[in-house]
Motif scaffolding. Structure first.
Motif, PDB file in Angstrom:
ATOM      1  N   LYS A  67      40.702  29.805  24.127  1.00 12.67           N
ATOM      2  CA  LYS A  67      42.066  29.293  24.295  1.00 12.67           C
ATOM      3  C   LYS A  67      43.096  30.342  23.909  1.00 12.67           C
ATOM      4  O   LYS A  67      44.122  30.491  24.583  1.00 12.67           O
ATOM      5  CB  LYS A  67      42.262  28.031  23.444  1.00 12.67           C
ATOM      6  N   LEU A  68      42.846  31.057  22.827  1.00  9.51           N
ATOM      7  CA  LEU A  68      43.794  32.078  22.390  1.00  9.51           C
ATOM      8  C   LEU A  68      43.783  33.283  23.329  1.00  9.51           C
ATOM      9  O   LEU A  68      44.838  33.784  23.723  1.00  9.51           O
ATOM     10  CB  LEU A  68      43.462  32.513  20.960  1.00  9.51           C
ATOM     11  N   ALA A  69      42.588  33.751  23.691  1.00  6.45           N
ATOM     12  CA  ALA A  69      42.478  34.975  24.497  1.00  6.45           C
ATOM     13  C   ALA A  69      43.100  34.802  25.879  1.00  6.45           C
ATOM     14  O   ALA A  69      43.733  35.729  26.396  1.00  6.45           O
ATOM     15  CB  ALA A  69      41.012  35.377  24.627  1.00  6.45           C
ATOM     16  N   ARG A  70      42.938  33.633  26.486  1.00  2.00           N
ATOM     17  CA  ARG A  70      43.458  33.447  27.850  1.00  2.00           C
ATOM     18  C   ARG A  70      44.978  33.478  27.893  1.00  2.00           C
ATOM     19  O   ARG A  70      45.569  33.719  28.947  1.00  2.00           O
ATOM     20  CB  ARG A  70      42.930  32.145  28.461  1.00  2.00           C
ATOM     21  N   LEU A  71      45.611  33.258  26.735  1.00  2.00           N
ATOM     22  CA  LEU A  71      47.068  33.342  26.661  1.00  2.00           C
ATOM     23  C   LEU A  71      47.535  34.615  25.965  1.00  2.00           C
ATOM     24  O   LEU A  71      48.717  34.774  25.665  1.00  2.00           O
ATOM     25  CB  LEU A  71      47.627  32.108  25.948  1.00  2.00           C
ATOM     26  N   GLY A  72      46.598  35.521  25.689  1.00  2.00           N
ATOM     27  CA  GLY A  72      46.942  36.798  25.090  1.00  2.00           C
ATOM     28  C   GLY A  72      47.380  36.717  23.645  1.00  2.00           C
ATOM     29  O   GLY A  72      48.117  37.583  23.169  1.00  2.00           O
TER      30      GLY A  72
END
Length: 295
Positions: free
Chosen positions: A99-104
Motif C-alpha cells: 500500500k505504501l510503495a504503490r503511492l511512493g
C-alpha cells in the motif's frame, strides 16, 4: 544474520492479498517489529514507551532505540505518529508495504501486537477493489484478542486512508475502554480503527455478525451457496468470484447490492460502542427491545 534474512520474502511475509485475493487477510506480524522499506526488524519491548524500545537488526548498532532508528532513516519518531489498529490485511507487512510503495510513500512503520478487549471481527458488507470481502470491527463484550497496531506518520496515514475510503471510516478508540495493553505491560492510551461504512454481513443462523478474517475462499463459497443470484453473478466458485469482481467495478457494485437484497446486512457503522452495551445491539437486531436512537 544478514540483511536478506530480515527481508519479507525470506520471512515468508511478502504475500500481498491485494494481488492474491484468496490469501486475504494475509499473514500478520506476530511479534513487535519495525517494517522498513526492505526488512522486518524485531523490536525489543521495555518500559519507557514505544520510542524507547530497542531495534534488533543487521545494520543497526545494538541497543539503538526505535526513535533513534526512525530518525536515522529520515522518518518521524513515535511521538509524530498515530496508532492504527488492524482487523484485516493491514496487519500483514506484505500488504502494508504494498500500500505504501504503490503511492511512493517511504516505509518505517512500527507494528506491534496489542492485547485488548471488546472488539470482534466481522465482514464488511461490500466487495472490495481486489474482489475479496474484507474484515470489519464491531463491539463485542466477550471478545479478547491480540491485534496488530501500526504507528503511521502523516504520509503513511494518508496513503492507508486512501485505500480504505469510502468503504471505511477511521475512528478513535479510547485505550481505557478497550483495555489496550502493550507487550511491555504498559497501557496504550488510544488507537484508531477503520469501521465499515457499509455495515456488516450477518450470520444467517444467529443473526449476529458473520465472523471475518478467516479463509477467504471458504467465506466466498459459503456466500455463493447461500444465494443463487450471487452465484449467477459471480460464481460458480471463489476463484471465479475474485477474478470477475476485481476486473469489473459494476459487478462489485451489483454484488454488494445483492448482500442487502438477500437481507444479510447489519447497519452497524459506528464505533466505539461501550462494550457492555453489545447485548443491547443484539436485542435491537432481534426486535426484542426498542432503539433508544429511534425516539
Amino acid at each position: 544474520m544478514t540483511a536478506q534474512d530480515r527481508g519479507l520474502a525470506a520471512l515468508g511475509l511478502d504475500g500481498v492479498p491485494a494481488l492474491q485475493p484468496l490469501t486475504y487477510p494475509g499473514l500478520p506480524v506476530t511479534v513487535p517489529s519495525l517494517l522498513t522499506d526492505a526488512e522486518l526488524l524485531p523490536l525489543l519491548a521495555q518500559r519507557g514507551g514505544l520510542g524507547a524500545w530497542t531495534v534488533d537488526g543487521a545494520g543497526h548498532r545494538p541497543h539503538r532505540s526505535l526513535d533513534e532508528v526512525l530518525t536515522g532513516l529520515g522518518r518521524a519518531p513515535v511521538a509524530g505518529r498515530l496508532p492504527v489498529l488492524a482487523v484485516g490485511s493491514n496487519a500483514s507487512p506484505g500488504q502494508l508495504s504494498h500500500k505504501l510503495a504503490r503511492l511512493g510513500v517511504p516505509g518505517g512503520v512500527p507494528m506491534v501486537p496489542v492485547r485488548l478487549r471488546g472488539i470482534g471481527i466481522g465482514c464488511s458488507a461490500h466487495i472490495g477493489r481486489a474482489g475479496y470481502v474484507a474484515a470489519a470491527p464491531y463491539s463485542s463484550a466477550e471478545a479478547r484478542a491480540a491485534l496488530v497496531v501500526s504507528w503511521l506518520d502523516e504520509a503513511q496515514l494518508a496513503a492507508v486512508d486512501a485505500t480504505e475510503l469510502p468503504n471505511y471510516r477511521r475512528v478513535r478508540l479510547p485505550g481505557d475502554a478497550y483495555g489496550m495493553s502493550l507487550p511491555s505491560g504498559e497501557r496504550l492510551g488510544e488507537a484508531y480503527v477503520y469501521v465499515s461504512a457499509r455495515g456488516l454481513l450477518a450470520d444467517p443462523v444467529t443473526g449476529a455478525p458473520r465472523p471475518g478474517g478467516g479463509d477467504q475462499a471458504v467465506l466466498l463459497d459459503a456466500l455463493l451457496d447461500a444465494s443463487p443470484r450471487l452465484r449467477e453473478l459471480l460464481g460458480p466458485d471463489a476463484a471465479t468470484w475474485v477474478r470477475r469482481a476485481a476486473a469489473d467495478p459494476e459487478l462489485r457494485a451489483r454484488g454488494t447490492l445483492l448482500f442487502a437484497e438477500e437481507g444479510w446486512v447489519l447497519p452497524w457503522t459506528e464505533l466505539p460502542v461501550p462494550p457492555g452495551r453489545a447485548r443491547l445491539f443484539y436485542s435491537l437486531l432481534a426486535g426484542t427491545v426498542s432503539s433508544p436512537l429511534s425516539s
